[in-house]
Write a protein that holds these residues in place. Structure first.
Motif, mmCIF file in Angstrom:
data_model
loop_
_atom_site.group_PDB
_atom_site.id
_atom_site.type_symbol
_atom_site.label_atom_id
_atom_site.label_comp_id
_atom_site.label_asym_id
_atom_site.label_seq_id
_atom_site.Cartn_x
_atom_site.Cartn_y
_atom_site.Cartn_z
ATOM 1 N N VAL A 79 0.870 -1.183 0.000
ATOM 2 C CA VAL A 79 0.000 0.000 0.000
ATOM 3 C C VAL A 79 0.902 1.226 0.000
ATOM 4 O O VAL A 79 1.830 1.336 0.807
ATOM 5 N N TYR A 80 0.638 2.121 -0.941
ATOM 6 C CA TYR A 80 1.365 3.383 -1.058
ATOM 7 C C TYR A 80 0.399 4.539 -0.823
ATOM 8 O O TYR A 80 -0.800 4.429 -1.095
ATOM 9 N N LEU A 81 0.944 5.642 -0.351
ATOM 10 C CA LEU A 81 0.169 6.873 -0.195
ATOM 11 C C LEU A 81 0.672 7.883 -1.219
ATOM 12 O O LEU A 81 1.881 8.161 -1.262
ATOM 13 N N TYR A 82 -0.237 8.375 -2.045
ATOM 14 C CA TYR A 82 0.148 9.407 -3.011
ATOM 15 C C TYR A 82 -0.078 10.749 -2.329
ATOM 16 O O TYR A 82 -1.202 11.142 -2.065
ATOM 17 N N GLY A 83 1.014 11.415 -2.025
ATOM 18 C CA GLY A 83 0.962 12.685 -1.311
ATOM 19 C C GLY A 83 1.670 12.531 0.024
ATOM 20 O O GLY A 83 1.375 11.615 0.786
ATOM 21 N N ALA A 84 2.629 13.415 0.272
ATOM 22 C CA ALA A 84 3.420 13.319 1.498
ATOM 23 C C ALA A 84 3.236 14.543 2.387
ATOM 24 O O ALA A 84 4.030 14.798 3.273
ATOM 25 N N GLY A 85 2.144 15.266 2.160
ATOM 26 C CA GLY A 85 1.861 16.446 2.975
ATOM 27 C C GLY A 85 0.979 16.097 4.167
ATOM 28 O O GLY A 85 1.004 14.971 4.681
ATOM 29 N N LYS A 86 0.203 17.070 4.582
ATOM 30 C CA LYS A 86 -0.664 16.914 5.764
ATOM 31 C C LYS A 86 -1.600 15.714 5.618
ATOM 32 O O LYS A 86 -1.713 14.887 6.522
ATOM 33 N N TRP A 87 -2.275 15.620 4.479
ATOM 34 C CA TRP A 87 -3.222 14.520 4.280
ATOM 35 C C TRP A 87 -2.513 13.174 4.173
ATOM 36 O O TRP A 87 -3.018 12.151 4.619
ATOM 37 N N GLY A 88 -1.322 13.175 3.595
ATOM 38 C CA GLY A 88 -0.539 11.951 3.530
ATOM 39 C C GLY A 88 -0.164 11.453 4.917
ATOM 40 O O GLY A 88 -0.234 10.258 5.215
ATOM 41 N N ARG A 89 0.198 12.387 5.780
ATOM 42 C CA ARG A 89 0.555 12.006 7.156
ATOM 43 C C ARG A 89 -0.671 11.532 7.936
ATOM 44 O O ARG A 89 -0.574 10.600 8.742
ATOM 45 N N LEU A 90 -1.806 12.165 7.703
ATOM 46 C CA LEU A 90 -3.049 11.688 8.340
ATOM 47 C C LEU A 90 -3.385 10.277 7.869
ATOM 48 O O LEU A 90 -3.774 9.419 8.665
ATOM 49 N N ALA A 91 -3.227 10.045 6.582
ATOM 50 C CA ALA A 91 -3.501 8.710 6.037
ATOM 51 C C ALA A 91 -2.513 7.690 6.602
ATOM 52 O O ALA A 91 -2.889 6.549 6.904
ATOM 53 N N LEU A 92 -1.254 8.100 6.788
ATOM 54 C CA LEU A 92 -0.261 7.201 7.381
ATOM 55 C C LEU A 92 -0.655 6.837 8.809
ATOM 56 O O LEU A 92 -0.546 5.668 9.205
ATOM 57 N N GLN A 93 -1.126 7.807 9.569
ATOM 58 C CA GLN A 93 -1.595 7.526 10.933
ATOM 59 C C GLN A 93 -2.737 6.517 10.906
ATOM 60 O O GLN A 93 -2.794 5.602 11.734
#
Length: 163
Positions: free
Chosen positions: A75-89
């Protein structure tokens, strides 16, 4: 007077009395609305309801994310900004390992964010068994990202907003 949905008897009797005055036409309807708005504002009910609806939305998003990620190789997250970090959490709470962040900006590639590698889209060789969650706000940019992924031959990305 009262707090949230737990009201005291005196609070209830006060409002019943005000309703009776309206029914007896000794008080205008607008005064009830003014009282109710003041009570809601004083008691923070709007804030509480908003927080509850947001919490319920994130819980549903987590459930949908769990379903989407089930059976994915990576699983990858496209976007490493605020929303990317929220999705990582969210992925961390779900115990779903994130293989990396994908970005369109070549300058960000190669970085490490919260222990997760950042890759440029051109570096990726995504397979249909991989999952990509687009963690960027904005429908137009999300559509552009889906189109860029499709050019790479990947068609199974989902937007965090849609989970």
């Amino acid at each position: 007077m009262g707090y949230g949905f737990i009201q005291t008897q005196a609070f209830a009797l006060h409002h019943i009395g005000r309703m009776q005055q309206v029914l007896d036409k000794s008080l205008p309807w607008s005064s009830l609305l003014t009282d109710a708005a003041a009570d809601i504002q004083d008691n923070g009910v709007f804030d509480w309801l908003f927080k509850q609806s947001q919490l319920a939305r994130w819980q549903q998003r987590e459930t949908n994310c769990r379903v989407y990620c089930a059976g994915k190789r990576y699983v990858y997250l496209y976007g490493a900004g605020k929303w990317g970090r929220l999705a990582l959490q969210m992925l961390n709470r779900l115990k779903v390992p994130c293989r990396g962040f994908i970005v369109s900006n070549q300058a960000s590639a190669g970085a490490i964010i919260d222990g997760i590698a950042v890759y440029h889209l051109a570096e990726m060789n995504l397979e249909p068994v991989d999952g990509v969650i687009i963690a960027i706000k904005g429908g137009l940019i999300q559509a552009e990202i889906k189109e860029s992924l499709a050019v790479q031959g990947y068609f199974d990305a989902v937007c965090l907003d849609d989970l």
